[in-house]
Design a protein around this motif. Structure first.
Motif, PDB file in Angstrom:
ATOM      1  N   ASP A 217       0.859  -1.183   0.000  1.00 30.88           N
ATOM      2  CA  ASP A 217       0.000   0.000   0.000  1.00 30.88           C
ATOM      3  C   ASP A 217       0.894   1.230   0.000  1.00 30.88           C
ATOM      4  O   ASP A 217       1.371   1.657   1.059  1.00 30.88           O
ATOM      5  N   PRO A 218       1.149   1.808  -1.184  1.00 29.16           N
ATOM      6  CA  PRO A 218       2.031   2.976  -1.259  1.00 29.16           C
ATOM      7  C   PRO A 218       1.605   4.137  -0.377  1.00 29.16           C
ATOM      8  O   PRO A 218       2.431   4.956   0.005  1.00 29.16           O
ATOM      9  N   ARG A 219       0.331   4.211  -0.008  1.00 29.26           N
ATOM     10  CA  ARG A 219      -0.128   5.283   0.879  1.00 29.26           C
ATOM     11  C   ARG A 219       0.470   5.153   2.270  1.00 29.26           C
ATOM     12  O   ARG A 219       0.534   6.130   3.016  1.00 29.26           O
ATOM     13  N   GLN A 220       0.946   3.966   2.609  1.00 31.88           N
ATOM     14  CA  GLN A 220       1.536   3.713   3.923  1.00 31.88           C
ATOM     15  C   GLN A 220       3.069   3.774   3.909  1.00 31.88           C
ATOM     16  O   GLN A 220       3.691   3.581   4.944  1.00 31.88           O
ATOM     17  N   TRP A 221       3.660   4.016   2.743  1.00 33.82           N
ATOM     18  CA  TRP A 221       5.120   4.007   2.635  1.00 33.82           C
ATOM     19  C   TRP A 221       5.737   5.221   3.319  1.00 33.82           C
ATOM     20  O   TRP A 221       5.209   6.325   3.275  1.00 33.82           O
ATOM     21  N   SER A 222       6.900   4.995   3.890  1.00 35.14           N
ATOM     22  CA  SER A 222       7.690   6.094   4.458  1.00 35.14           C
ATOM     23  C   SER A 222       8.455   6.782   3.329  1.00 35.14           C
ATOM     24  O   SER A 222       8.506   6.289   2.198  1.00 35.14           O
ATOM     25  N   ALA A 223       9.094   7.897   3.671  1.00 33.15           N
ATOM     26  CA  ALA A 223       9.923   8.585   2.679  1.00 33.15           C
ATOM     27  C   ALA A 223      11.048   7.665   2.198  1.00 33.15           C
ATOM     28  O   ALA A 223      11.367   7.622   1.002  1.00 33.15           O
ATOM     29  N   ALA A 224      11.642   6.905   3.112  1.00 34.79           N
ATOM     30  CA  ALA A 224      12.713   5.972   2.731  1.00 34.79           C
ATOM     31  C   ALA A 224      12.196   4.894   1.784  1.00 34.79           C
ATOM     32  O   ALA A 224      12.894   4.492   0.844  1.00 34.79           O
ATOM     33  N   ASP A 225      10.966   4.429   2.008  1.00 35.31           N
ATOM     34  CA  ASP A 225      10.363   3.442   1.114  1.00 35.31           C
ATOM     35  C   ASP A 225      10.188   4.016  -0.293  1.00 35.31           C
ATOM     36  O   ASP A 225      10.470   3.348  -1.292  1.00 35.31           O
ATOM     37  N   TRP A 226       9.726   5.254  -0.368  1.00 31.47           N
ATOM     38  CA  TRP A 226       9.529   5.894  -1.669  1.00 31.47           C
ATOM     39  C   TRP A 226      10.849   6.080  -2.397  1.00 31.47           C
ATOM     40  O   TRP A 226      10.944   5.858  -3.610  1.00 31.47           O
ATOM     41  N   ILE A 227      11.873   6.474  -1.654  1.00 36.54           N
ATOM     42  CA  ILE A 227      13.194   6.647  -2.276  1.00 36.54           C
ATOM     43  C   ILE A 227      13.725   5.305  -2.760  1.00 36.54           C
ATOM     44  O   ILE A 227      14.249   5.206  -3.879  1.00 36.54           O
ATOM     45  N   SER A 228      13.564   4.258  -1.958  1.00 33.22           N
ATOM     46  CA  SER A 228      14.022   2.920  -2.347  1.00 33.22           C
ATOM     47  C   SER A 228      13.310   2.417  -3.588  1.00 33.22           C
ATOM     48  O   SER A 228      13.861   1.620  -4.344  1.00 33.22           O
ATOM     49  N   ASP A 229      12.091   2.868  -3.804  1.00 29.87           N
ATOM     50  CA  ASP A 229      11.344   2.478  -4.999  1.00 29.87           C
ATOM     51  C   ASP A 229      11.661   3.400  -6.177  1.00 29.87           C
ATOM     52  O   ASP A 229      11.799   2.938  -7.316  1.00 29.87           O
ATOM     53  N   ALA A 230      11.776   4.689  -5.912  1.00 34.91           N
ATOM     54  CA  ALA A 230      11.958   5.661  -6.997  1.00 34.91           C
ATOM     55  C   ALA A 230      13.332   5.586  -7.648  1.00 34.91           C
ATOM     56  O   ALA A 230      13.444   5.715  -8.869  1.00 34.91           O
ATOM     57  N   VAL A 231      14.375   5.372  -6.863  1.00 32.66           N
ATOM     58  CA  VAL A 231      15.731   5.386  -7.432  1.00 32.66           C
ATOM     59  C   VAL A 231      15.931   4.292  -8.486  1.00 32.66           C
ATOM     60  O   VAL A 231      16.381   4.583  -9.599  1.00 32.66           O
ATOM     61  N   PRO A 232      15.589   3.032  -8.211  1.00 31.26           N
ATOM     62  CA  PRO A 232      15.730   2.018  -9.264  1.00 31.26           C
ATOM     63  C   PRO A 232      14.832   2.295 -10.477  1.00 31.26           C
ATOM     64  O   PRO A 232      15.228   2.041 -11.623  1.00 31.26           O
ATOM     65  N   HIS A 233      13.635   2.832 -10.240  1.00 35.38           N
ATOM     66  CA  HIS A 233      12.769   3.153 -11.372  1.00 35.38           C
ATOM     67  C   HIS A 233      13.315   4.328 -12.178  1.00 35.38           C
ATOM     68  O   HIS A 233      13.147   4.377 -13.404  1.00 35.38           O
TER      69      HIS A 233
END
Length: 150
Positions: A118-134
């Motif tokens: 659930d991306p709505r529950q992600w922390s900032a670190a979670d978003w960065i961990s997902d965004a950088v590889p993408h």
């Protein structure tokens, strides 16, 4: 070169870059691989009423299917971009961002719909961990697309 082939090649280049970025992150932060692709594969198999076996055998199949779904997502994002941009050359910031957004949406929307994240529950670190590889996907796929369009 045919638009679909160009998109598949660009998607493969982007997927390789995404995987490299993910493995570098795992190496640097000493973190394990995400289990979300396996969980999604299991949910899809359940929804399709496909038996993946039992125990360790099922776990291996889920792991393989999760990885293959990732390759399919990367290929699909590359093909979508190639079709949407056919005949136009987007400037690099727009092209990279479009490819990054296609890859992120193509991976995260199905995972959210399956209930594995659930991306709505992600922390900032979670978003960065997902965004950088993408973002690595977007840069590599865009570079491949431009090289194939020359």
């Amino acid at each position: 070169m045919h638009t679909l082939v160009k998109g598949l090649i660009a998607g493969a280049a982007g997927t390789s870059a995404l995987n490299i970025a993910s493995y570098l992150d795992m190496l640097i932060r000493a973190r394990g691989a995400s289990s979300i692709p396996e969980q999604a594969a299991g949910r899809l198999a359940d929804l399709a009423d496909v038996d993946l076996g039992q125990g360790e055998q099922a776990g291996h199949r889920k792991e393989a299917l999760g990885a293959l779904l990732g390759y399919g997502t990367g290929a699909g994002a590359g093909v979508c971009y190639a079709l949407l941009s056919s005949g136009r050359r987007l400037p690099w910031p727009a092209g990279v961002l479009a490819l990054t957004a296609l890859a992120m949406t193509g991976s995260n929307a199905p995972l959210a719909l399956l209930g594995t994240t659930d991306p709505r529950q992600w922390s900032a670190a979670d978003w960065i961990s997902d965004a950088v590889p993408h973002l690595a996907y977007g840069v590599a796929a865009y570079a491949a697309d431009r090289m194939l369009s020359s």
